[in-house]
Design an enzyme around this catalytic site. Structure first.
Site, short mmCIF file in Angstrom:
data_model
loop_
_atom_site.label_atom_id
_atom_site.label_comp_id
_atom_site.label_asym_id
_atom_site.label_seq_id
_atom_site.Cartn_x
_atom_site.Cartn_y
_atom_site.Cartn_z
N ASP A 417 0.93 -1.28 -0.19
CA ASP A 417 -0.06 0.23 0.12
C ASP A 417 1.15 1.06 0.18
OD1 ASP A 417 -2.17 -0.72 -0.23
OD2 ASP A 417 -2.78 -1.39 1.96
N TYR A 498 -9.86 -0.20 1.52
CA TYR A 498 -10.12 -0.14 2.85
C TYR A 498 -9.07 0.88 3.57
CZ TYR A 498 -10.23 -5.05 4.81
OH TYR A 498 -10.78 -6.06 5.07
N ASP A 555 12.84 1.47 16.62
CA ASP A 555 13.78 1.80 16.53
C ASP A 555 13.94 2.35 18.62
OD1 ASP A 555 16.84 2.72 17.97
OD2 ASP A 555 16.74 4.42 15.24
N ASP A 557 16.17 2.70 21.73
CA ASP A 557 16.81 3.40 22.79
C ASP A 557 16.52 3.26 24.37
OD1 ASP A 557 17.70 3.84 19.72
OD2 ASP A 557 17.57 6.27 20.54
N PHE A 691 19.43 -6.46 4.90
CA PHE A 691 19.47 -5.83 6.21
C PHE A 691 20.83 -7.05 6.03
CE2 PHE A 691 16.30 -2.83 5.84
CZ PHE A 691 16.52 -1.73 5.07
N ASP A 701 23.39 -0.55 18.76
CA ASP A 701 21.97 0.53 18.30
C ASP A 701 21.53 -0.72 17.72
OD1 ASP A 701 20.02 2.00 18.00
OD2 ASP A 701 21.28 4.01 16.65
N LEU A 702 20.09 -0.80 18.32
CA LEU A 702 19.26 -1.29 17.52
C LEU A 702 17.87 -1.64 17.13
CD1 LEU A 702 19.44 -5.09 20.45
CD2 LEU A 702 20.53 -4.03 18.50
CU LIG Z 1 -9.62 -7.99 5.13
#
Ligand SMILES: [Cu+2]
Ligand SMILES: *[C@@H]1O[C@H](CO)[C@@H](O)[C@H](O)[C@H]1NC(C)=O
Ligand SMILES: *[C@@H]1O[C@H](CO)[C@@H](O)[C@H](O)[C@H]1NC(C)=O
Ligand SMILES: *[C@@H]1O[C@H](CO)[C@@H](O)[C@H](O)[C@H]1NC(C)=O
Ligand SMILES: *[C@@H]1O[C@H](CO)[C@@H](O)[C@H](O)[C@H]1NC(C)=O
Ligand SMILES: *[C@@H]1O[C@H](CO)[C@@H](O)[C@H](O)[C@H]1NC(C)=O
Ligand SMILES: *[C@@H]1O[C@H](CO)[C@@H](O)[C@H](O)[C@H]1NC(C)=O
Ligand SMILES: *[C@@H]1O[C@H](CO)[C@@H](O)[C@H](O)[C@H]1NC(C)=O
Ligand SMILES: *[C@@H]1O[C@H](CO)[C@@H](O)[C@H](O)[C@H]1NC(C)=O
Ligand SMILES: *[C@@H]1O[C@H](CO)[C@@H](O)[C@H](O)[C@H]1NC(C)=O
Length: 814
Positions: A417, A498, A555, A557, A691, A701-702
């Site tokens: 989308d 939708y 993300d 921290d 990735f 850093d995750l």
């Molecule tokens: Cu649906």
């Protein structure tokens, strides 16, 4: 989809409201639009382009008490994720048109063989720069514009992501460069455009083939799909198109137009499909590859016609519009339903503060910035709790709806989308329905064809009470109970059929919830031979099974950027203890491990939810030696994609294949998906798989890439629209040994009632605010907000820049 006879209720409401001073302004040529989901000829939509100059005052806005008393605040620093200001966008557009090498044509004058500007918006800053600015003394990150060019003046049309800057624009230092670093594909920030000839596709191909079988469609359904005003049938097809062996193959299906006022076309499939090879830009070289009806494939139109008019052709019925497909009240009125139902009010005004200029919000001990983009709509940044950052970014990345079926239309549908964009479809919220009437509403803007459109009141902020307390306890001597007042930030995006409602909720125990609810029209299938792919839900209608998977970037921290993910599993065990008389006890225990690297960081919720996933800071232990952290847990059911190695998606949505995926944060990997991934599914701009290259995830850093979603097998209760009670998915983040006790103890909105000998001896209310001391008396207006104020977008022309003549435009309301 914008056709006069299939126009949505939203558009009807909006145009009715504008009737007093309508200026019908039908553009001679379509300009690049936000993409329309679910086929529907973009061209006809343009014929419904209604504009109105804004004269005088817009509407009498009813202001709630909460709104009147809204506390304003000043963000600690200007929002580094802020959108470009009107004059900045205008200056970038002007600068782009001055660059002769870009060879740009103004959208309104452009045809399929001209280069146009598709998007101009603020470039997001690199985290490295943003943190130095937010936490240190660094100046604000240098501002750039992210521009997408739709380069169609070529045999091989392509989209080009470029950066323009630094801003402000001047003739000496401003330059452009390809925006290539977020791509995993080595293509200089470019991706092919398979949509360049959308207009010709309808006029020179789909309608031509609709006409070629007009005798059959008239006989079967008393209608035609030829591009004529009296057509009662529509044609549209799969997304993404098949991209195999250098060929571009599409399947298209016939649909009945709605006959009433509702947007019910996706409930009206007719069961006839045709395949086309549309490789290249020359329609005269395109080839019809066959027809399909009732699971029988015909290689040519003649073969199909001969069979059709032969003696043993089996004809099925049509799906026809009717009350079953309309969402108005129907059936007897429910007992007492005519009385006003309960309603939440905010008698003390708002208890949060907003910096409208910077889109910065504070509530209780939380604070965050709001960003908004064309691709993914609203995002939250620098989410802090009690002064400490919990999340640098919490944002939608992509939403997939993957269908399946015995027919090529359903089998070939896997909507990604962001191609259409969540921003352009984040319409004005309906006060008192989408959000409480007393909520604070913010605007959002997006760029289209040298204008910027503003969806008024498309983000809402409000407090609410759950229907249960957050805490309680009763003894023989007292009862203590605490209210669960929480804070919500919400937007709704209606992408085609939708409607997705995105809610971020903040609670006083330090927990945060991310939820998505879906409503609107399902995309259904023709029922013939479809038993294995859906329930039969109407005359010739199948509910068409599909998976919704929505990816979010979290993300985290936790007390800094040096984080690890601890897994803590509850495991059944059998163990002899010193005290167990030599017998093994069948019991359970905890097992703790860490995720070491990206080689082991893609996984699913464990069976029986036995494994806790906790983001911790290994250098930040509490006084008991436990790591302070935040846990991620499923809230109301989540899913990942059922299909393995999808033929439709190939490498374009690898993010959908697991519940939880963790990577090391990198400025080169800011997003899980690219809006044009559908244009080259085997080698998309961003292939999420890339990735994962084995990097260590200990003390790094995750970023957690989390999937929400639902397996949707629509049943009769999805008619006319899916309901948000059960079409609901969510995850939560909660403190795990992060504080020394529950933080909700801080609220005064609790009570402890002491009693003895059948009498209340004292009621402790902790100094909470009460109605008799209210500065803003309980106020029940606007219980029913003035919904006649609901309008289309406000549009400001950027080229030539015309800031003083905004106009209303409903064209982007589908
Ligand atoms: Cu649906
Ligand atoms: C510039 O675009 C026009 C169409 O707008 C095209 O005819 C022309 O060939 C293009 N010029 C170059 C140098 O690409
Ligand atoms: C910011 O500047 C102030 C004053 O010059 C200095 O005391 C402080 O250490 C600096 N902070 C950082 C993070 O560099
Ligand atoms: C850039 O140059 C053009 C033409 O020379 C001029 O019209 C425009 O005002 C200049 N823009 C800026 C920002 O200096
Ligand atoms: C067929 O369609 C035409 C025009 O749309 C309509 O007038 C006619 O009543 C229809 N016939 C039947 C049998 O439904
Ligand atoms: C639709 O319009 C075309 C051209 O105006 C006409 O030839 C045709 O008969 C019409 N079809 C119906 C069903 O009215
Ligand atoms: C939203 O836009 C409308 C129309 O331009 C404006 O009147 C209103 O002040 C804006 N609201 C906010 C919160 O900026
Ligand atoms: C995915 O399917 C394709 C086509 O069947 C196959 O070539 C490829 O090896 C598969 N990839 C994976 C990862 O299973
Ligand atoms: C952001 O980071 C990328 C990747 O390291 C780098 O190529 C780019 O130049 C950086 N952008 C800025 C504005 O520094
Ligand atoms: C309401 O608050 C006022 C001011 O704090 C206080 O004097 C009063 O006793 C409170 N009333 C109730 C019913 O608690």
């Amino acid at each position: 989809m914008g056709l006069l006879n299939s126009i949505s209720p939203r558009a009807i409401v909006a145009s009715a409201l504008l009737l007093s001073s309508l200026a019908h302004d039908v553009l001679a040529r379509p300009s690049p639009e936000p993409k329309l989901r679910k086929g529907g000829p973009g061209k006809k939509k343009m014929a419904h382009n209604i504009k109105r100059a804004i004269e005088g005052e817009r509407r009498a806005v009813e202001t709630s008490c909460a709104e009147t008393l809204l506390t304003t605040t000043t963000a600690p620093k200007p929002n580094p994720w802020a959108q470009l200001k009107d004059f900045e966008t205008a200056s970038v557009v002007e600068w782009l048109f001055a660059q002769e090498d870009l060879n740009l044509t103004i959208s309104e004058d452009a045809g399929a063989w001209d280069n146009t500007i598709q998007l101009v918006e603020a470039m997001w800053p690199n985290k490295t720069d943003a943190l130095a600015y937010l936490d240190g003394n660094a100046t604000a990150p240098t501002k750039y514009a992210h521009v997408v060019l739709n380069n169609r003046a070529t045999e091989t049309p392509y989209y080009a992501d470029i950066l323009v800057g630094p801003l402000p624009v001047d003739n000496v230092t401003t330059a452009w460069e390809p925006l290539a670093y977020p791509y995993t594909k080595e293509s200089g920030g470019q991706v092919r455009n398979l949509d360049a000839d959308e207009d010709v596709l309808y006029s020179d191909w789909l309608y031509v083939h609709g006409a070629s079988v007009a005798d059959i469609t008239l006989d079967l359904w008393n209608g035609t799909a030829m591009g004529l005003d009296n057509d009662t049938l529509d044609i549209w097809g799969i997304d993404p198109v098949w991209q195999e062996d250098g060929k571009i193959i599409r399947w298209d299906a016939f649909w009945n137009f709605p006959t009433g006022d509702f947007d019910s076309e996706t409930l009206l499939p007719l069961g006839l499909y045709f395949m086309s090879d549309v490789t290249g830009r020359d329609p005269s070289k395109w080839k019809l590859e066959g027809w399909l009806y009732d699971n029988i494939f015909y290689a040519t139109t003649e073969e199909f016609r001969t069979a059709y008019f032969g003696s043993c052709f089996k004809k099925h019925g049509a799906n026809v519009d009717g009350d079953w497909a309309g969402s108005n009240q129907q059936g007897p009125i429910l007992p007492m339903d005519n009385a006003l139902p309960p309603i939440e009010v905010a008698p003390a005004g708002s208890r949060y503060a907003v910096d409208h200029e910077q889109n910065y919000v504070e509530w209780m001990d939380y604070s965050f910035y709001i960003g908004f983009t064309r691709d993914t709509g609203m995002a939250l940044y620098d989410i802090r709790y009690k002064g400490e950052r919990l999340l640098y970014e919490l944002s939608l990345q992509e939403a997939l709806a993957h269908y399946a079926g015995n027919d090529p239309m359903q089998s070939g549908t896997s909507y990604l989308d962001t191609f259409y964009g969540f921003g352009p479809y984040a319409f004005e919220l309906v006060q008192g329905y989408d959000c409480p009437a007393y909520a604070t509403y913010l605007n959002s803007s997006f760029y289209v064809a040298e204008t910027s459109h503003t969806h008024i009141s498309s983000i809402c902020l409000f407090e609410y009470n759950t229907d249960y307390p957050i805490q309680r306890h009763t003894t023989g001597a007292y009862t203590s109970v605490t209210k669960n007042t929480y804070f919500v930030v919400r937007f709704v995006s209606t992408v085609g059929n939708y409607d997705y409602t995105f809610s971020y909720s903040f609670f006083i125990d330090g927990s945060i919830a991310v939820e998505v609810r879906a409503s609107g029209y399902i995309q259904s299938a023709y029922f013939a031979n479809n038993q294995d792919y859906g329930f039969q839900i109407h005359d010739f209608l199948s509910g068409s099974m599909h998976d919704h998977v929505l990816n979010f970037k979290a993300d985290f921290d936790i007390l800094g950027t040096s984080n690890s993910v601890q897994l803590m599993s509850l495991v059944p065990t059998s163990k002899v203890y010193p005290w167990s008389r030599g017998q093994a006890r069948n019991t359970m225990a905890l097992e703790r491990t860490f995720i070491e690297s990206e080689d082991e960081s893609r996984f699913d919720w464990s069976p029986n939810t036995a494994t806790q996933i906790i983001i911790v800071n290994e250098d930040e232990k509490n006084q008991y030696g436990e790591y302070r952290g935040y846990r991620v847990l499923p809230y109301t059911g989540t899913v990942h994609l059922t299909v393995k190695n999808s033929s439709n998606l190939v490498n374009s949505a690898r993010w959908a294949e697991h519940d939880i995926q963790i990577t090391k944060q990198k400025d080169t990997e800011p997003r899980a998906a690219h809006p044009y991934n559908s244009q080259d599914v085997a080698d998309p701009p961003i292939n999420f798989d890339k990735f994962f290259d084995g990097e260590s995830l200990r003390n790094e850093d995750l970023v957690l890439w989390l999937n929400l979603g639902m397996h949707h097998v629509p049943h009769t209760g999805d008619l006319p629209n899916t309901v948000m009670t059960t079409a609901h998915t969510g995850i939560q983040f909660m403190p795990s040994n992060y504080f020394s006790i529950d933080q909700s103890r801080q609220t005064v909105n609790q009570v402890r009632i002491l009693y003895a000998d059948g009498k209340t001896t004292s009621v402790e209310t902790f100094g909470q605010f009460n109605a008799s001391s209210a500065t803003c008396k309980p106020q029940y207006a606007p219980i029913e907000p003035n919904l006649a104020g609901y309008t289309g977008d406000i549009v400001v022309r950027k080229f030539p820049f015309d800031p003083n003549n905004p106009y209303f435009d409903t064209e982007s309301i589908v």
